[in-house]
Design a protein around this motif. Sequence first.
Motif, PDB file in Angstrom:
ATOM      1  N   LEU A 196       0.831  -1.205   0.000  1.00 55.93           N
ATOM      2  CA  LEU A 196       0.000   0.000   0.000  1.00 55.93           C
ATOM      3  C   LEU A 196       0.869   1.261   0.000  1.00 55.93           C
ATOM      4  O   LEU A 196       0.537   2.262  -0.650  1.00 55.93           O
ATOM      5  N   SER A 197       1.987   1.226   0.717  1.00 58.38           N
ATOM      6  CA  SER A 197       2.935   2.341   0.691  1.00 58.38           C
ATOM      7  C   SER A 197       3.473   2.536  -0.721  1.00 58.38           C
ATOM      8  O   SER A 197       3.601   3.673  -1.208  1.00 58.38           O
ATOM      9  N   LEU A 198       3.786   1.436  -1.391  1.00 53.33           N
ATOM     10  CA  LEU A 198       4.294   1.508  -2.764  1.00 53.33           C
ATOM     11  C   LEU A 198       3.277   2.172  -3.690  1.00 53.33           C
ATOM     12  O   LEU A 198       3.629   3.033  -4.507  1.00 53.33           O
ATOM     13  N   VAL A 199       2.012   1.809  -3.546  1.00 49.69           N
ATOM     14  CA  VAL A 199       0.967   2.416  -4.366  1.00 49.69           C
ATOM     15  C   VAL A 199       0.895   3.922  -4.103  1.00 49.69           C
ATOM     16  O   VAL A 199       0.767   4.735  -5.037  1.00 49.69           O
ATOM     17  N   ALA A 200       0.990   4.308  -2.836  1.00 47.56           N
ATOM     18  CA  ALA A 200       0.921   5.731  -2.486  1.00 47.56           C
ATOM     19  C   ALA A 200       2.081   6.505  -3.112  1.00 47.56           C
ATOM     20  O   ALA A 200       1.887   7.597  -3.669  1.00 47.56           O
ATOM     21  N   VAL A 201       3.292   5.963  -3.038  1.00 48.48           N
ATOM     22  CA  VAL A 201       4.458   6.649  -3.610  1.00 48.48           C
ATOM     23  C   VAL A 201       4.314   6.764  -5.126  1.00 48.48           C
ATOM     24  O   VAL A 201       4.648   7.802  -5.719  1.00 48.48           O
ATOM     25  N   LEU A 202       3.809   5.720  -5.761  1.00 41.72           N
ATOM     26  CA  LEU A 202       3.628   5.745  -7.213  1.00 41.72           C
ATOM     27  C   LEU A 202       2.636   6.827  -7.646  1.00 41.72           C
ATOM     28  O   LEU A 202       2.729   7.360  -8.762  1.00 41.72           O
ATOM     29  N   ARG A 203       1.704   7.192  -6.788  1.00 41.33           N
ATOM     30  CA  ARG A 203       0.670   8.160  -7.133  1.00 41.33           C
ATOM     31  C   ARG A 203       1.078   9.604  -6.854  1.00 41.33           C
ATOM     32  O   ARG A 203       0.347  10.532  -7.196  1.00 41.33           O
ATOM     33  N   ILE A 204       2.237   9.810  -6.228  1.00 42.43           N
ATOM     34  CA  ILE A 204       2.715  11.172  -5.985  1.00 42.43           C
ATOM     35  C   ILE A 204       3.133  11.791  -7.316  1.00 42.43           C
ATOM     36  O   ILE A 204       3.896  11.198  -8.081  1.00 42.43           O
ATOM     37  N   ARG A 205       2.648  12.984  -7.601  1.00 46.12           N
ATOM     38  CA  ARG A 205       2.883  13.609  -8.904  1.00 46.12           C
ATOM     39  C   ARG A 205       4.135  14.471  -8.930  1.00 46.12           C
ATOM     40  O   ARG A 205       4.842  14.534  -9.930  1.00 46.12           O
ATOM     41  N   ARG A 206       4.366  15.199  -7.873  1.00 41.95           N
ATOM     42  CA  ARG A 206       5.472  16.159  -7.880  1.00 41.95           C
ATOM     43  C   ARG A 206       6.816  15.473  -7.700  1.00 41.95           C
ATOM     44  O   ARG A 206       6.909  14.437  -7.028  1.00 41.95           O
ATOM     45  N   PRO A 207       7.872  16.044  -8.260  1.00 38.31           N
ATOM     46  CA  PRO A 207       9.217  15.504  -7.999  1.00 38.31           C
ATOM     47  C   PRO A 207       9.569  15.681  -6.534  1.00 38.31           C
ATOM     48  O   PRO A 207       9.127  16.635  -5.880  1.00 38.31           O
ATOM     49  N   LEU A 208      10.360  14.769  -5.997  1.00 39.74           N
ATOM     50  CA  LEU A 208      10.708  14.778  -4.579  1.00 39.74           C
ATOM     51  C   LEU A 208      12.074  15.394  -4.321  1.00 39.74           C
ATOM     52  O   LEU A 208      12.610  15.266  -3.234  1.00 39.74           O
ATOM     53  N   GLN A 209      12.633  16.053  -5.327  1.00 40.56           N
ATOM     54  CA  GLN A 209      13.894  16.768  -5.149  1.00 40.56           C
ATOM     55  C   GLN A 209      14.046  17.772  -6.274  1.00 40.56           C
ATOM     56  O   GLN A 209      13.369  17.693  -7.301  1.00 40.56           O
ATOM     57  N   GLU A 210      14.932  18.725  -6.058  1.00 41.74           N
ATOM     58  CA  GLU A 210      15.235  19.694  -7.099  1.00 41.74           C
ATOM     59  C   GLU A 210      16.102  19.049  -8.172  1.00 41.74           C
ATOM     60  O   GLU A 210      16.762  18.038  -7.938  1.00 41.74           O
ATOM     61  N   THR A 211      16.085  19.665  -9.357  1.00 39.13           N
ATOM     62  CA  THR A 211      16.914  19.171 -10.451  1.00 39.13           C
ATOM     63  C   THR A 211      18.385  19.327 -10.101  1.00 39.13           C
ATOM     64  O   THR A 211      18.818  20.389  -9.637  1.00 39.13           O
ATOM     65  N   ARG A 212      19.144  18.267 -10.279  1.00 34.71           N
ATOM     66  CA  ARG A 212      20.582  18.319 -10.001  1.00 34.71           C
ATOM     67  C   ARG A 212      21.321  18.878 -11.209  1.00 34.71           C
ATOM     68  O   ARG A 212      21.179  18.361 -12.325  1.00 34.71           O
ATOM     69  N   ARG A 213      22.102  19.933 -10.992  1.00 34.36           N
ATOM     70  CA  ARG A 213      22.806  20.584 -12.086  1.00 34.36           C
ATOM     71  C   ARG A 213      24.270  20.178 -12.162  1.00 34.36           C
ATOM     72  O   ARG A 213      24.968  20.552 -13.082  1.00 34.36           O
ATOM     73  N   GLU A 214      24.747  19.458 -11.160  1.00 30.56           N
ATOM     74  CA  GLU A 214      26.151  19.047 -11.146  1.00 30.56           C
ATOM     75  C   GLU A 214      26.233  17.539 -10.991  1.00 30.56           C
ATOM     76  O   GLU A 214      25.366  16.906 -10.391  1.00 30.56           O
ATOM     77  N   ALA A 215      27.287  16.959 -11.525  1.00 28.14           N
ATOM     78  CA  ALA A 215      27.506  15.518 -11.387  1.00 28.14           C
ATOM     79  C   ALA A 215      27.782  15.183  -9.923  1.00 28.14           C
ATOM     80  O   ALA A 215      28.412  15.958  -9.199  1.00 28.14           O
ATOM     81  N   ALA A 216      27.291  14.040  -9.502  1.00 27.10           N
ATOM     82  CA  ALA A 216      27.476  13.621  -8.107  1.00 27.10           C
ATOM     83  C   ALA A 216      28.947  13.310  -7.835  1.00 27.10           C
ATOM     84  O   ALA A 216      29.644  12.712  -8.672  1.00 27.10           O
ATOM     85  N   ALA A 217      29.416  13.712  -6.659  1.00 23.73           N
ATOM     86  CA  ALA A 217      30.780  13.399  -6.242  1.00 23.73           C
ATOM     87  C   ALA A 217      30.865  11.928  -5.849  1.00 23.73           C
ATOM     88  O   ALA A 217      29.838  11.282  -5.622  1.00 23.73           O
ATOM     89  N   PRO A 218      32.065  11.355  -5.765  1.00 28.02           N
ATOM     90  CA  PRO A 218      32.192   9.983  -5.263  1.00 28.02           C
ATOM     91  C   PRO A 218      31.545   9.843  -3.891  1.00 28.02           C
ATOM     92  O   PRO A 218      31.424  10.824  -3.145  1.00 28.02           O
ATOM     93  N   ALA A 219      31.126   8.621  -3.566  1.00 33.29           N
ATOM     94  CA  ALA A 219      30.339   8.400  -2.354  1.00 33.29           C
ATOM     95  C   ALA A 219      31.032   8.926  -1.100  1.00 33.29           C
ATOM     96  O   ALA A 219      30.403   9.575  -0.252  1.00 33.29           O
ATOM     97  N   GLY A 220      32.323   8.650  -0.942  1.00 36.11           N
ATOM     98  CA  GLY A 220      33.045   9.103   0.244  1.00 36.11           C
ATOM     99  C   GLY A 220      33.084  10.619   0.346  1.00 36.11           C
ATOM    100  O   GLY A 220      32.834  11.194   1.408  1.00 36.11           O
ATOM    101  N   ALA A 221      33.384  11.269  -0.771  1.00 43.69           N
ATOM    102  CA  ALA A 221      33.433  12.726  -0.782  1.00 43.69           C
ATOM    103  C   ALA A 221      32.042  13.316  -0.547  1.00 43.69           C
ATOM    104  O   ALA A 221      31.890  14.346   0.105  1.00 43.69           O
ATOM    105  N   SER A 222      31.021  12.637  -1.086  1.00 35.98           N
ATOM    106  CA  SER A 222      29.645  13.099  -0.898  1.00 35.98           C
ATOM    107  C   SER A 222      29.242  13.037   0.570  1.00 35.98           C
ATOM    108  O   SER A 222      28.649  13.975   1.102  1.00 35.98           O
ATOM    109  N   ALA A 223      29.571  11.937   1.248  1.00 38.09           N
ATOM    110  CA  ALA A 223      29.263  11.811   2.673  1.00 38.09           C
ATOM    111  C   ALA A 223      30.005  12.869   3.481  1.00 38.09           C
ATOM    112  O   ALA A 223      29.443  13.480   4.403  1.00 38.09           O
TER     113      ALA A 223
END
Length: 417
Positions: A196-223
Amino acid sequence: MTRPPLSGGVAGTADAGPAPSLWRNRDFTLLWTGQCLSDLGGAMVDLALPLLVLQQTGSPARAGLVGTAGLVTTLVCRLPAGVLADRFDRRRLMIACDALRIAVYALLGIAVVTDTAGLPVILPVVVVGAAATAVFSTAEHASVRSLVGLDQLTSAVARNEARTYGVSLAGPPLGGLLFGIGRSLPFLGNALSFALSLVAVLRIRRPLQETRREAAAPAGASAAEGLRFLLGHPFLRALLVIAAPLNMAFTGMLFAMTLALRRAGVPPFLVGVAGTVFALGGLLGAFAAPALQRRLRLPVLLTLLCWVTAALMAVSTLLADTVLAAVPLAAAAFLGPTANAALFGHQAAVTPDHLQGRVVSGVLLAAGSAAALAPALAGALLARWSPGAAMLVFPALVVVAATTATLSKGIRTVAAR
């Protein structure tokens, strides 16, 4: 309130006009309702799982091992979950987590039906489920800022607090009832709740984050970037010092009260009533939180709540051998959702969207680690001292939080909301 620079996307447009009521906010209501159901399933399993292990193995130690495995997994996954929530599409991440949780708990339910649910099945299910829940909950926390206006963040957090306390009231009795009817039902019910949670998430219309304009850093650097922002921001540093002792104090007081009541010969039913009184106080407080926040500035609110909570916990220590100890704790729990909503609402507002997951995961890791230590500390104190003396350690921890709220520049300089 100090607000972060907004770089477009939903969070940037959320304040463009009058925000609708949260109950009329379709996407937030979908997310909230889905998590009510999945949290209810999780609360059922929290009670049913140790009962299942005890029935299968006859060993309380193994039941404790299973619970510890889930807790440790959650703590280990917190920081990686923050990186994932900021690196990948949060909706897809939550969908994947729900799908994984559906699969493992359905598998456990089937194993119970076929009488093959031994520890080699239960432990992997608990570990995988806890890891998926850590990632999902971090992504969910990080998504709230994209679904509600900045002026509604504290109300949204208060609504989530009400969900938590409501589930803590309803979940365990329902889990016990279903386990009594059929041992597989709580686990199959949990799988259904994730569906039921999965169905609810699938029905959400708006994006859940802003558009990313830069490439993601490596995981360690990101943390490391997330931790630098968390530790470098005066308000967020204060949030760490307030949230960790508060969580440790509440968890420790509840655990110590339960042990003290049983040692005093209080019947298990009345011990359960004491826990219900505490949860009811938190639920009522979650409904009152928005009104309290409208009347008091955040620095005044936090200072007042922390000092009052310390005093109420100290009163509870005087009643440590009686069920009445739950009454001042319930009054303290009444104030807790207001503090959480104010703190985490402002955290969401001052943290840029691309760092939300990592900052949230850092705060939750600190608070969760402190809470995880509380039962062991409470047990050690009760083994050495009388209940009243042992429990005094926990209001002393709240004094640390209250002193921080009183003196911290990061709290005192927060503008009126």
